[in-house]
Scaffold this motif. Structure first.
Motif, PDB file in Angstrom:
ATOM      1  N   LEU A  64      10.107 -28.913  13.700  1.00  8.08           N
ATOM      2  CA  LEU A  64       9.115 -29.815  12.809  1.00  8.08           C
ATOM      3  C   LEU A  64       9.232 -31.130  12.930  1.00  8.08           C
ATOM      4  CD1 LEU A  64       6.988 -29.818  10.366  1.00  8.08           C
ATOM      5  CD2 LEU A  64       9.012 -29.630   8.944  1.00  8.08           C
ATOM      6  N   LEU A  65      10.389 -31.917  13.253  1.00  3.63           N
ATOM      7  CA  LEU A  65      10.498 -33.071  13.420  1.00  3.63           C
ATOM      8  C   LEU A  65       9.800 -33.520  14.610  1.00  3.63           C
ATOM      9  CD1 LEU A  65      11.153 -36.004  12.000  1.00  3.63           C
ATOM     10  CD2 LEU A  65      13.308 -35.664  12.748  1.00  3.63           C
ATOM     11  N   VAL A  66       9.950 -32.789  15.696  1.00  2.30           N
ATOM     12  CA  VAL A  66       9.412 -33.062  17.076  1.00  2.30           C
ATOM     13  C   VAL A  66       7.899 -33.044  16.812  1.00  2.30           C
ATOM     14  CG1 VAL A  66       9.381 -32.114  19.384  1.00  2.30           C
ATOM     15  CG2 VAL A  66      11.385 -32.302  18.364  1.00  2.30           C
ATOM     16  N   SER A  67       7.485 -32.006  16.177  1.00  2.00           N
ATOM     17  CA  SER A  67       5.909 -31.927  15.942  1.00  2.00           C
ATOM     18  C   SER A  67       5.280 -33.356  15.184  1.00  2.00           C
ATOM     19  CB  SER A  67       5.658 -30.714  15.382  1.00  2.00           C
ATOM     20  OG  SER A  67       5.705 -30.998  14.015  1.00  2.00           O
ATOM     21  N   MET A  68       6.307 -34.050  14.468  1.00  2.00           N
ATOM     22  CA  MET A  68       5.640 -35.080  13.861  1.00  2.00           C
ATOM     23  C   MET A  68       5.811 -36.369  14.686  1.00  2.00           C
ATOM     24  SD  MET A  68       7.635 -34.084  10.224  1.00  2.00           S
ATOM     25  CE  MET A  68       7.449 -35.571   9.477  1.00  2.00           C
ATOM     26  N   LEU A  69       7.118 -36.218  15.606  1.00  2.00           N
ATOM     27  CA  LEU A  69       7.251 -37.500  16.658  1.00  2.00           C
ATOM     28  C   LEU A  69       6.171 -37.539  17.638  1.00  2.00           C
ATOM     29  CD1 LEU A  69      11.000 -37.014  16.722  1.00  2.00           C
ATOM     30  CD2 LEU A  69       9.654 -39.172  15.992  1.00  2.00           C
ATOM     31  N   GLN A  70       5.765 -36.300  18.157  1.00  2.00           N
ATOM     32  CA  GLN A  70       4.676 -36.125  19.244  1.00  2.00           C
ATOM     33  C   GLN A  70       3.774 -37.055  19.057  1.00  2.00           C
ATOM     34  OE1 GLN A  70       4.786 -31.681  19.354  1.00  2.00           O
ATOM     35  NE2 GLN A  70       4.139 -32.098  21.289  1.00  2.00           N
ATOM     36  N   PRO A  71       2.806 -37.163  18.074  1.00  2.00           N
ATOM     37  CA  PRO A  71       1.506 -38.454  17.927  1.00  2.00           C
ATOM     38  C   PRO A  71       2.077 -39.644  17.956  1.00  2.00           C
ATOM     39  CG  PRO A  71       1.783 -36.984  15.958  1.00  2.00           C
ATOM     40  CD  PRO A  71       2.875 -36.174  16.882  1.00  2.00           C
ATOM     41  N   ALA A  72       3.165 -39.815  17.294  1.00  2.00           N
ATOM     42  CA  ALA A  72       3.741 -41.218  16.981  1.00  2.00           C
ATOM     43  C   ALA A  72       4.214 -41.774  18.536  1.00  2.00           C
ATOM     44  CB  ALA A  72       4.785 -41.167  16.021  1.00  2.00           C
ATOM     45  N   LEU A  73       4.730 -40.696  19.252  1.00  2.00           N
ATOM     46  CA  LEU A  73       5.309 -41.207  20.427  1.00  2.00           C
ATOM     47  C   LEU A  73       4.495 -41.145  21.694  1.00  2.00           C
ATOM     48  CD1 LEU A  73       9.027 -39.959  20.193  1.00  2.00           C
ATOM     49  CD2 LEU A  73       8.209 -42.399  19.887  1.00  2.00           C
ATOM     50  N   GLY A  74       3.210 -40.186  21.511  1.00  2.00           N
ATOM     51  CA  GLY A  74       2.371 -40.017  22.554  1.00  2.00           C
ATOM     52  C   GLY A  74       2.701 -39.113  23.626  1.00  2.00           C
ATOM     53  N   VAL A  75       3.703 -38.314  23.338  1.00  2.00           N
ATOM     54  CA  VAL A  75       4.245 -37.246  24.371  1.00  2.00           C
ATOM     55  C   VAL A  75       4.417 -35.717  23.957  1.00  2.00           C
ATOM     56  CG1 VAL A  75       5.592 -39.106  25.550  1.00  2.00           C
ATOM     57  CG2 VAL A  75       6.578 -37.896  23.708  1.00  2.00           C
ATOM     58  N   ALA A  76       4.278 -35.058  24.941  1.00  2.00           N
ATOM     59  CA  ALA A  76       4.545 -33.629  24.605  1.00  2.00           C
ATOM     60  C   ALA A  76       5.916 -33.501  24.051  1.00  2.00           C
ATOM     61  CB  ALA A  76       4.043 -32.855  25.654  1.00  2.00           C
ATOM     62  N   ALA A  94      14.039 -43.555   3.128  1.00  2.00           N
ATOM     63  CA  ALA A  94      13.997 -43.338   1.766  1.00  2.00           C
ATOM     64  C   ALA A  94      15.150 -42.185   1.385  1.00  2.00           C
ATOM     65  CB  ALA A  94      12.773 -42.995   1.356  1.00  2.00           C
ATOM     66  N   ASP A  95      15.358 -41.452   2.335  1.00  2.00           N
ATOM     67  CA  ASP A  95      16.445 -40.398   2.003  1.00  2.00           C
ATOM     68  C   ASP A  95      17.735 -40.487   2.752  1.00  2.00           C
ATOM     69  OD1 ASP A  95      14.703 -38.803   0.458  1.00  2.00           O
ATOM     70  OD2 ASP A  95      13.967 -37.923   2.161  1.00  2.00           O
ATOM     71  N   GLY A  96      18.012 -41.761   3.185  1.00  2.00           N
ATOM     72  CA  GLY A  96      19.292 -42.083   3.853  1.00  2.00           C
ATOM     73  C   GLY A  96      19.566 -42.018   5.145  1.00  2.00           C
ATOM     74  N   TYR A  97      18.260 -41.680   5.878  1.00  2.00           N
ATOM     75  CA  TYR A  97      18.498 -41.305   7.453  1.00  2.00           C
ATOM     76  C   TYR A  97      17.896 -42.452   8.222  1.00  2.00           C
ATOM     77  CZ  TYR A  97      19.130 -36.709   5.708  1.00  2.00           C
ATOM     78  OH  TYR A  97      19.636 -35.594   5.083  1.00  2.00           O
ATOM     79  N   GLY A  98      18.483 -42.676   9.472  1.00  2.00           N
ATOM     80  CA  GLY A  98      17.959 -43.635  10.330  1.00  2.00           C
ATOM     81  C   GLY A  98      17.418 -43.034  11.408  1.00  2.00           C
ATOM     82  N   CYS A 126      20.535 -31.433   5.765  1.00  2.00           N
ATOM     83  CA  CYS A 126      19.353 -31.243   4.902  1.00  2.00           C
ATOM     84  C   CYS A 126      18.091 -31.584   5.489  1.00  2.00           C
ATOM     85  CB  CYS A 126      19.333 -32.215   3.554  1.00  2.00           C
ATOM     86  SG  CYS A 126      20.858 -31.653   2.546  1.00  2.00           S
ATOM     87  N   LEU A 127      17.910 -32.076   6.624  1.00  2.00           N
ATOM     88  CA  LEU A 127      16.962 -32.518   7.426  1.00  2.00           C
ATOM     89  C   LEU A 127      16.053 -31.375   7.828  1.00  2.00           C
ATOM     90  CD1 LEU A 127      18.756 -34.864  10.080  1.00  2.00           C
ATOM     91  CD2 LEU A 127      16.914 -35.653   8.580  1.00  2.00           C
ATOM     92  N   VAL A 128      14.636 -31.667   8.244  1.00  2.00           N
ATOM     93  CA  VAL A 128      13.908 -30.598   8.554  1.00  2.00           C
ATOM     94  C   VAL A 128      14.455 -29.789   9.779  1.00  2.00           C
ATOM     95  CG1 VAL A 128      11.925 -31.374   7.133  1.00  2.00           C
ATOM     96  CG2 VAL A 128      12.130 -31.968   9.706  1.00  2.00           C
ATOM     97  N   PRO A 129      13.905 -28.758  10.146  1.00  2.00           N
ATOM     98  CA  PRO A 129      14.285 -28.142  11.513  1.00  2.00           C
ATOM     99  C   PRO A 129      13.736 -28.970  12.612  1.00  2.00           C
ATOM    100  CG  PRO A 129      13.370 -26.487   9.851  1.00  2.00           C
ATOM    101  CD  PRO A 129      13.189 -27.710   9.307  1.00  2.00           C
ATOM    102  N   LYS A 130      14.416 -29.124  13.491  1.00  2.00           N
ATOM    103  CA  LYS A 130      14.089 -29.916  14.714  1.00  2.00           C
ATOM    104  C   LYS A 130      12.865 -29.609  15.183  1.00  2.00           C
ATOM    105  CE  LYS A 130      18.164 -31.237  17.170  1.00  2.00           C
ATOM    106  NZ  LYS A 130      19.046 -31.137  18.291  1.00  2.00           N
TER     107      LYS A 130
END
Length: 72
Positions: A48-60, A14-18, A42-46
């Motif tokens: 923060l995004l890693v913390s959002m990816l952790q549950p989605a990917l199921g890894v630390a 929605a913000d133009g990122y893939g 303009c992306l969130v700090p890495k």
């Protein structure tokens, strides 16, 4: 992959990122790209995004290698 990852991908789109996720031997390589004219800084700090990816990917956090547009 899963609903959490799809939702994150939709939010970024929605913000133009893939968001590209590649399974690796030990975790995942995640690449965030940007469309022409979209602010690469303009992306969130890495962490923060890693913390959002952790549950989605199921890894630390150490199982996610994250690359932002300026690193591709």
């Amino acid at each position: 992959m899963n609903d959490q990852l799809d939702a994150l991908r939709d939010t970024l789109a929605a913000d133009g990122y893939g968001l590209e996720v590649e399974a690796r031997e030990r975790g995942f390589l995640v690449k965030v790209s940007s469309a022409d004219g979209v602010c690469d800084d303009c992306l969130v700090p890495k962490p923060l995004l890693v913390s959002m990816l952790q549950p989605a990917l199921g890894v630390a956090a150490d199982g996610i290698e994250l690359l932002y547009p300026d690193e591709l």
